[in-house]
Motif scaffolding. Structure first.
Motif, PDB file in Angstrom:
ATOM      1  N   PRO A 100       0.826  -1.218   0.000  1.00 11.51           N
ATOM      2  CA  PRO A 100       0.000   0.000   0.000  1.00 11.51           C
ATOM      3  C   PRO A 100       0.861   1.270   0.000  1.00 11.51           C
ATOM      4  O   PRO A 100       2.053   1.218   0.295  1.00 11.51           O
ATOM      5  CB  PRO A 100      -0.785  -0.119   1.316  1.00 11.51           C
ATOM      6  N   GLU A 101       0.242   2.388  -0.292  1.00 11.69           N
ATOM      7  CA  GLU A 101       0.950   3.659  -0.275  1.00 11.69           C
ATOM      8  C   GLU A 101       1.554   3.908   1.107  1.00 11.69           C
ATOM      9  O   GLU A 101       0.871   3.771   2.129  1.00 11.69           O
ATOM     10  CB  GLU A 101       0.012   4.812  -0.631  1.00 11.69           C
TER      11      GLU A 101
ATOM     12  N   SER B  91       3.880   2.060   2.431  1.00 12.60           N
ATOM     13  CA  SER B  91       4.416   0.799   2.946  1.00 12.60           C
ATOM     14  C   SER B  91       5.729   0.445   2.253  1.00 12.60           C
ATOM     15  O   SER B  91       5.990   0.856   1.117  1.00 12.60           O
ATOM     16  CB  SER B  91       3.402  -0.330   2.726  1.00 12.60           C
TER      17      SER B  91
ATOM     18  N   SER C  15       2.049  -3.444   7.237  1.00  7.26           N
ATOM     19  CA  SER C  15       1.751  -2.694   6.014  1.00  7.26           C
ATOM     20  C   SER C  15       0.337  -2.135   6.006  1.00  7.26           C
ATOM     21  O   SER C  15       0.027  -1.208   5.262  1.00  7.26           O
ATOM     22  CB  SER C  15       1.919  -3.587   4.778  1.00  7.26           C
TER      23      SER C  15
ATOM     24  N   TYR D  44      -2.227  -4.135   5.233  1.00  4.30           N
ATOM     25  CA  TYR D  44      -3.008  -5.044   4.402  1.00  4.30           C
ATOM     26  C   TYR D  44      -3.897  -5.950   5.248  1.00  4.30           C
ATOM     27  O   TYR D  44      -3.536  -6.372   6.349  1.00  4.30           O
ATOM     28  CB  TYR D  44      -2.078  -5.948   3.597  1.00  4.30           C
TER      29      TYR D  44
ATOM     30  N   LYS E 174      -5.946  -7.610  -0.861  1.00  2.00           N
ATOM     31  CA  LYS E 174      -5.192  -6.358  -0.956  1.00  2.00           C
ATOM     32  C   LYS E 174      -6.073  -5.166  -0.585  1.00  2.00           C
ATOM     33  O   LYS E 174      -6.107  -4.145  -1.267  1.00  2.00           O
ATOM     34  CB  LYS E 174      -4.625  -6.198  -2.368  1.00  2.00           C
ATOM     35  N   THR E 175      -6.768  -5.346   0.529  1.00  2.00           N
ATOM     36  CA  THR E 175      -7.574  -4.282   1.113  1.00  2.00           C
ATOM     37  C   THR E 175      -6.771  -3.666   2.245  1.00  2.00           C
ATOM     38  O   THR E 175      -6.232  -4.391   3.085  1.00  2.00           O
ATOM     39  CB  THR E 175      -8.902  -4.831   1.665  1.00  2.00           C
ATOM     40  N   VAL E 176      -6.665  -2.346   2.266  1.00  2.00           N
ATOM     41  CA  VAL E 176      -5.885  -1.669   3.297  1.00  2.00           C
ATOM     42  C   VAL E 176      -6.786  -1.364   4.492  1.00  2.00           C
ATOM     43  O   VAL E 176      -7.790  -0.660   4.362  1.00  2.00           O
ATOM     44  CB  VAL E 176      -5.256  -0.372   2.750  1.00  2.00           C
TER      45      VAL E 176
END
Length: 272
Positions: free
Chosen positions: A68-69, A71, A81, A83, A88-90
């Protein structure tokens, strides 16, 4: 070692366990050390080692952006991170919570493949498995959970974890000591931990309670367990590691059996 015979009473069709000293000498074993077992998340120990070799070889750095942005490789290795576990959900901003993530390791494998032009399985084999003589081990699929191996091979890896030959001492130290301390989170199977300590791919026991290692294991103990009913721990103060593999998925039986089993091992070693 008498304590290892307890695996015979566990609800698994097959099981194997071994205890290895820092110098690689086998202190005890029970069961078939050559039988293949699925590792589940114990795979992360092998994968983490490959990622750290890649750092030392210059494929990427711990501070290289990944995931992610905001990370980095370091965030992904230490489950910070943000996640989700499997998607791939933040869920959180990087570095603010310890959220255990399988997908984070898959993203690390993708990052390594892009940097090296090699498949993750090939890189792992050349960087870790072949040098250690782990001919019965492979990871075909997810870098988070799709490893297969034998107790015999993991004894070799447990020796490497105690006396590193593939990593510089500074890298090994960082991997096996807490990074981003003080972060709360869930330890899968054992609930919320106020300080869910982790190194670079290695879970650090610290003061977690409840925990899958024994109460006699030192806070410095590091390793990993897997949902396949597997675990590997290294206790640096004891100068010993333990590998235990079963084919019974993790569940209440493991929560009840593992900590007392590990306490018995430590007690037997101390009594020698």
């Amino acid at each position: 070692m008498q304590s290892l015979k307890a695996i015979d009473s566990w609800p698994s069709a097959h099981a194997a366990a071994a205890v290895v000293a820092k110098d690689g000498s086998l202190l005890g074993s029970h069961g078939d050390l050559t039988r293949m077992f699925a590792l589940a998340s114990v795979t992360k120990l092998l994968s983490s080692y490959a990622f750290l070799v890649a750092v030392e070889e210059g494929a990427f750095e711990l501070d290289t952006p990944a995931g992610p942005e905001g990370s980095t490789v370091k965030h992904l290795l230490s489950h910070t991170s943000g996640y989700d576990f499997a998607e791939k959900t933040v869920r959180f901003a990087p570095g603010t919570r310890r959220l255990y993530s399988n997908v984070g390791f898959d993203v690390l494998a993708e990052t390594l493949e892009a940097a090296t032009g090699m498949s993750f399985a090939e890189y792992l084999s050349e960087a870790v498995l072949q040098p250690l003589g782990m001919a019965s081990t492979s990871v075909e699929g997810s870098a988070a959970a799709d490893g297969v191996s034998t107790a015999d091979d993991l004894v070799k890896f447990a020796t490497e974890l105690q006396t590193p030959t593939l990593l510089a001492p500074e890298t090994h130290f960082q991997a096996t000591h807490v990074v981003y301390p003080g972060l709360a989170g869930i330890l899968p199977g054992y609930g919320r931990q106020k300080d869910n300590t982790w190194g670079l791919g290695m879970e650090i026991r610290s003061e977690k309670s409840p925990h899958w290692t024994g109460s006699l294991n030192s806070p410095e103990t590091f390793g990993h367990f897997g949902q396949a009913g597997t675990f590997l721990w290294v206790d640096p103060l004891l100068g010993t590691a333990c590998v235990t593999l079963t084919d019974k998925p993790f569940g209440p039986w493991a929560v009840e059996a593992w900590a007392p089993f590990n306490d018995q091992i430590v007690a037997e070693l101390r009594a020698r």
